[in-house]
Design a protein around this motif. Structure first.
Motif, short mmCIF file in Angstrom:
data_model
loop_
_atom_site.label_atom_id
_atom_site.label_comp_id
_atom_site.label_asym_id
_atom_site.label_seq_id
_atom_site.Cartn_x
_atom_site.Cartn_y
_atom_site.Cartn_z
N PHE A 176 7.03 -19.25 -12.39
CA PHE A 176 7.03 -17.97 -13.10
C PHE A 176 8.12 -17.96 -14.17
O PHE A 176 9.29 -18.19 -13.89
CB PHE A 176 7.22 -16.82 -12.10
CG PHE A 176 6.15 -16.81 -11.03
CD1 PHE A 176 4.91 -16.27 -11.28
CD2 PHE A 176 6.38 -17.40 -9.80
CE1 PHE A 176 3.91 -16.29 -10.31
CE2 PHE A 176 5.40 -17.43 -8.82
CZ PHE A 176 4.16 -16.87 -9.08
N ASP A 177 7.70 -17.67 -15.40
CA ASP A 177 8.63 -17.64 -16.52
C ASP A 177 9.55 -16.43 -16.46
O ASP A 177 10.68 -16.47 -16.96
CB ASP A 177 7.85 -17.60 -17.84
CG ASP A 177 6.89 -18.77 -17.98
OD1 ASP A 177 7.33 -19.92 -17.84
OD2 ASP A 177 5.68 -18.52 -18.20
N VAL A 178 9.07 -15.35 -15.87
CA VAL A 178 9.80 -14.08 -15.83
C VAL A 178 9.70 -13.50 -14.43
O VAL A 178 8.67 -13.62 -13.77
CB VAL A 178 9.22 -13.09 -16.87
CG1 VAL A 178 9.65 -11.65 -16.59
CG2 VAL A 178 9.62 -13.50 -18.28
N ARG A 179 10.79 -12.88 -13.97
CA ARG A 179 10.80 -12.18 -12.67
C ARG A 179 11.29 -10.75 -12.89
O ARG A 179 12.41 -10.53 -13.33
CB ARG A 179 11.73 -12.91 -11.69
CG ARG A 179 11.95 -12.14 -10.37
CD ARG A 179 12.85 -12.92 -9.41
NE ARG A 179 14.11 -13.32 -10.03
CZ ARG A 179 15.20 -12.54 -10.08
NH1 ARG A 179 15.18 -11.33 -9.56
NH2 ARG A 179 16.31 -12.99 -10.66
N ILE A 180 10.41 -9.80 -12.58
CA ILE A 180 10.79 -8.38 -12.56
C ILE A 180 10.60 -7.91 -11.13
O ILE A 180 9.47 -7.73 -10.67
CB ILE A 180 9.93 -7.53 -13.52
CG1 ILE A 180 10.00 -8.05 -14.96
CG2 ILE A 180 10.37 -6.07 -13.45
CD1 ILE A 180 11.35 -7.89 -15.62
N ASP A 181 11.69 -7.74 -10.40
CA ASP A 181 11.61 -7.35 -8.99
C ASP A 181 12.46 -6.12 -8.74
O ASP A 181 12.91 -5.45 -9.68
CB ASP A 181 12.03 -8.52 -8.09
CG ASP A 181 13.47 -8.96 -8.33
OD1 ASP A 181 14.18 -8.34 -9.15
OD2 ASP A 181 13.91 -9.92 -7.67
N GLY A 182 12.69 -5.81 -7.46
CA GLY A 182 13.46 -4.62 -7.14
C GLY A 182 14.88 -4.66 -7.67
O GLY A 182 15.44 -3.62 -8.05
N VAL A 183 15.45 -5.85 -7.72
CA VAL A 183 16.82 -6.00 -8.23
C VAL A 183 16.85 -5.73 -9.73
O VAL A 183 17.68 -4.95 -10.23
CB VAL A 183 17.36 -7.41 -7.93
CG1 VAL A 183 18.73 -7.61 -8.57
CG2 VAL A 183 17.44 -7.63 -6.42
N VAL A 184 15.94 -6.36 -10.47
CA VAL A 184 15.88 -6.19 -11.92
C VAL A 184 15.52 -4.75 -12.28
O VAL A 184 16.09 -4.16 -13.20
CB VAL A 184 14.88 -7.17 -12.54
CG1 VAL A 184 14.72 -6.92 -14.04
CG2 VAL A 184 15.32 -8.61 -12.29
N ALA A 185 14.57 -4.18 -11.53
CA ALA A 185 14.16 -2.80 -11.80
C ALA A 185 15.33 -1.83 -11.64
O ALA A 185 15.49 -0.90 -12.44
CB ALA A 185 13.01 -2.40 -10.87
N ARG A 205 -2.97 -24.42 -18.67
CA ARG A 205 -3.78 -24.03 -19.82
C ARG A 205 -2.97 -23.25 -20.85
O ARG A 205 -3.52 -22.70 -21.80
CB ARG A 205 -4.98 -23.20 -19.34
CG ARG A 205 -6.05 -24.03 -18.64
CD ARG A 205 -6.98 -23.16 -17.82
NE ARG A 205 -8.11 -23.88 -17.29
CZ ARG A 205 -8.05 -24.70 -16.24
NH1 ARG A 205 -6.90 -24.91 -15.62
NH2 ARG A 205 -9.14 -25.32 -15.81
N GLY A 206 -1.67 -23.17 -20.65
CA GLY A 206 -0.80 -22.54 -21.63
C GLY A 206 -0.58 -21.06 -21.45
O GLY A 206 0.07 -20.42 -22.29
N LEU A 207 -1.09 -20.46 -20.37
CA LEU A 207 -0.85 -19.04 -20.13
C LEU A 207 0.57 -18.85 -19.59
O LEU A 207 1.08 -19.67 -18.84
CB LEU A 207 -1.86 -18.47 -19.13
CG LEU A 207 -3.21 -18.03 -19.71
CD1 LEU A 207 -4.04 -19.23 -20.15
CD2 LEU A 207 -3.99 -17.21 -18.67
N ARG A 208 1.20 -17.75 -20.00
CA ARG A 208 2.53 -17.42 -19.51
C ARG A 208 2.40 -16.65 -18.19
O ARG A 208 1.42 -15.93 -17.98
CB ARG A 208 3.29 -16.60 -20.56
CG ARG A 208 3.41 -17.32 -21.89
CD ARG A 208 3.85 -16.39 -23.00
NE ARG A 208 3.24 -16.79 -24.26
CZ ARG A 208 3.39 -16.13 -25.41
NH1 ARG A 208 4.10 -15.01 -25.44
NH2 ARG A 208 2.80 -16.56 -26.50
N THR A 209 3.40 -16.76 -17.35
CA THR A 209 3.30 -16.16 -16.02
C THR A 209 4.56 -15.39 -15.66
O THR A 209 5.67 -15.78 -16.02
CB THR A 209 3.05 -17.23 -14.94
OG1 THR A 209 4.10 -18.21 -15.00
CG2 THR A 209 1.71 -17.92 -15.15
N ALA A 210 4.37 -14.31 -14.91
CA ALA A 210 5.49 -13.50 -14.43
C ALA A 210 5.19 -13.04 -13.02
O ALA A 210 4.03 -12.85 -12.64
CB ALA A 210 5.73 -12.29 -15.33
N ILE A 211 6.24 -12.84 -12.24
CA ILE A 211 6.13 -12.22 -10.92
C ILE A 211 6.67 -10.81 -11.05
O ILE A 211 7.73 -10.59 -11.65
CB ILE A 211 6.90 -13.03 -9.84
CG1 ILE A 211 6.48 -12.59 -8.43
CG2 ILE A 211 8.40 -12.95 -10.03
CD1 ILE A 211 5.20 -13.22 -7.97
#
Length: 246
Positions: free
Chosen positions: A157-166, A131-137
């Motif tokens: 998932f278009d974007v990943r913000i996890d423990g490594v990225v944080a 439906r065109g919504l963007r998604t992230a984990i």
């Protein structure tokens, strides 16, 4: 409400991993229990009081970065430990040592038991993207990418913000909203345009304090009242209940 049970302004969905996308929350809880029980048994002897894999996990550990989980639970028991260093060995009597011991146990359990997704969540994510919504984990776990790859869901998932990225960006973890805010920014949307999907009380707090457009509590363990108390706009047992993902 419009598509998928979300308010009209929502154009992006931010999903927690453990307990929302994958059935790994129970594995995390078991690894924490084994870690804390061994530590407490050695420390307290006959006064040993075990870690409660339901109540203690939900209140002090779930959703938080690993070291924060150690600090928060031990503080609740009136116990202080030296911080140590992130590379402390797993037998070190430090905050990071205990956290690393838990991670070793977690990785071993995942390797032997495998990882299962929640089918309702995967269908919901696919429907949202259609439906065109963007998604992230958005997860505090440093193992997020490997877990997503193991269930063949990394592409969802278009974007990943996890423990490594944080850690790389020096973002404080949940209950602070910074990781969710970073995900929204990376997707190019304002917080009010994003919905947060979480099973952890710390995640509810992050969604509320970050002023996100909608906060969905996912209740896998029967604590809907607590999820509402911590800021959920709606609580469901499975994302399929929100519609559009049958």
């Amino acid at each position: 409400m419009t598509q998928l049970g979300l308010p009209a302004p929502i154009v992006a969905c931010l999903f927690d991993l453990d307990g929302v996308v994958t059935k790994t929350a129970v594995v995390h809880a078991a690894a924490w229990k084994e870690t804390f029980d061994a530590f407490l048994r050695d420390r307290d002897g006959e006064n040993f009081r075990p870690f409660d894999a339901a109540a203690d996990y939900a209140e002090y550990v779930d959703g938080r970065p690993r070291a924060d989980g150690v600090r928060t639970f031990l503080a609740a028991r009136g116990i202080g430990l030296p911080e140590g260093r992130p590379d402390d060995p797993p037998d070190a009597a430090t905050v990071h040592g205990l956290g690393n011991r838990k991670n070793l146990l977690l990785v071993a359990k995942i390797r032997t038991e495998g990882v299962e997704p929640y089918p309702g969540t995967l269908r919901y994510v696919e429907a949202a993207r259609a439906r065109g919504l963007r998604t992230a984990i958005v997860s505090s776990s440093a193992n997020t990418r490997d877990v997503l790859r193991s269930i063949r869901a990394e592409h969802l998932f278009d974007v990943r913000i996890d423990g490594v990225v944080a850690a790389e960006r020096r973002l404080p973890g949940k209950p602070h909203p910074d990781t969710f805010l970073a995900a929204a920014a990376d997707l190019g949307v304002r917080p009010g345009q994003a919905a947060v999907f979480e099973d952890a009380l710390a995640g509810m707090d992050a969604g509320r304090s970050g002023h996100f457009g909608y906060v969905v509590g996912v209740d896998r363990v029967g604590h809907a009242d607590a999820l509402y108390a911590h800021g959920a706009d709606v609580v469901v047992a499975d994302l399929a209940e929100l519609g559009g993902a049958e």
